[in-house]
Design an enzyme around this catalytic site. Structure first.
Site, PDB file in Angstrom:
ATOM      1  N   ILE A 132       1.285  33.030  -7.629  1.00  0.00           N
ATOM      2  CA  ILE A 132       1.568  31.787  -8.435  1.00  0.00           C
ATOM      3  C   ILE A 132       2.379  31.161  -7.379  1.00  0.00           C
ATOM      4  O   ILE A 132       2.444  29.719  -7.767  1.00  0.00           O
ATOM      5  CB  ILE A 132       2.357  32.253  -9.606  1.00  0.00           C
ATOM      6  CG1 ILE A 132       2.564  30.889 -10.445  1.00  0.00           C
ATOM      7  CG2 ILE A 132       3.625  32.930  -9.336  1.00  0.00           C
ATOM      8  CD1 ILE A 132       3.025  31.445 -11.848  1.00  0.00           C
ATOM      9  N   LYS A 133       3.203  31.501  -6.572  1.00  0.00           N
ATOM     10  CA  LYS A 133       3.603  30.653  -5.507  1.00  0.00           C
ATOM     11  C   LYS A 133       2.982  29.780  -4.660  1.00  0.00           C
ATOM     12  O   LYS A 133       3.269  28.576  -4.088  1.00  0.00           O
ATOM     13  CB  LYS A 133       4.705  31.420  -4.846  1.00  0.00           C
ATOM     14  CG  LYS A 133       3.953  32.308  -3.605  1.00  0.00           C
ATOM     15  CD  LYS A 133       5.019  33.179  -2.935  1.00  0.00           C
ATOM     16  CE  LYS A 133       4.441  34.063  -1.993  1.00  0.00           C
ATOM     17  NZ  LYS A 133       5.370  34.939  -1.130  1.00  0.00           N
TER      18      LYS A 133
END
Length: 261
Positions: A132-133
């Site tokens: 997700i980063k």
């Protein structure tokens, strides 16, 4: 109003003046550093098509190797009409547009299984796309509401990845390869493609998407992959491709249904 001129038909590298052909080349020879190694380095540069090569840097690498930097003019030109470029044939979509496209097409989450296969332990690439980063200010595929991501991490055997793709009912298999010694990245992808074909005989095979800094995007068909991404790939590149490929599969399936009637 002046119209910008197009590219020339052929080009050479640029150093001090246009079309002078100047390049800088670095390499290692399996010779102890000394006069013989330096002469061999210059000879190699001439054989590679460099005129008046200059040895601008030389240093030992241990006792049996030497590293060189050579500067000179190449005699070769590149005919631009012979250069093959893999153009992106789909638009880059926002996360919302990708989610809408996938939900409209599947009516469920798109399942993505990713890994670094073989002995490759470099997870930076696969994590940049999946986690997700994300990467370069873009969220990874875990951020998308339309996708369920299974990241298996590093050093995953091809057979284990295929089994997981089957059990998860994957729509896409993503592989990142950074280790390229003896073309291990190419061998691994060909093996994976063959095993996916065998495991999904008689049904739709998941999309095989491959990425890494040493891959040539033009090699997709040769490797048995659906798409190959090279350096600088970002999560939205991959997400947009998955949405595009899914739309293409829907259109093909609809055409088959019409022809069967």
């Amino acid at each position: 109003m002046n119209t910008p001129a197009g590219p020339p038909p052929a080009v050479r590298p640029y150093g001090d003046t246009t079309d002078d052909g100047m390049v800088q080349l670095s390499f290692t020879l399996p010779l102890p550093h000394g006069p013989l190694a330096e002469a061999a380095a210059l000879r190699l540069a001439r054989l590679m098509g460099m005129e008046r090569p200059l040895l601008v840097h030389a240093r030992p690498v241990g006792e049996e190797f030497a590293f060189f930097v050579v500067y000179g003019a190449v005699v070769h030109r590149v005919d631009l009409d012979t250069v093959d470029v893999v153009e992106r044939e789909y638009p880059l979509l926002s996360a919302q547009e990708v989610d809408e496209s996938v939900h409209e097409g599947l009516g469920r989450e798109l399942v993505v299984v990713g890994a670094c296969i073989g002995t490759d332990a470099h997870t930076v690439g696969i994590d940049a796309i999946l986690n997700i980063k994300g990467f370069a200010g873009q969220k990874g595929l875990e951020y998308y509401h339309s996708m369920r991501v299974v990241n298996l991490g590093a050093q995953v055997a091809v057979a284990d990845l295929v089994r997981r793709a089957v059990s998860e009912r994957a729509d896409a298999v993503l592989v990142s390869q950074a280790v390229t010694q003896r073309d291990a990245h190419l061998t691994n992808v060909r093996e994976l493609s063959a095993e996916l074909d065998a495991a999904f005989t008689g049904r739709r095979r998941p999309l095989l998407v491959v990425g890494g800094p040493r891959f040539d995007p033009a090699m997709a068909a040769e490797l048995g992959a659906d798409r190959v991404f090279g350096r600088g790939t970002t999560p939205d590149d991959v997400a947009s491709y998955l949405a595009h490929a899914l739309a293409g599969e829907r259109a093909a399936a609809a055409a088959d249904d019409r022809s069967a009637v």
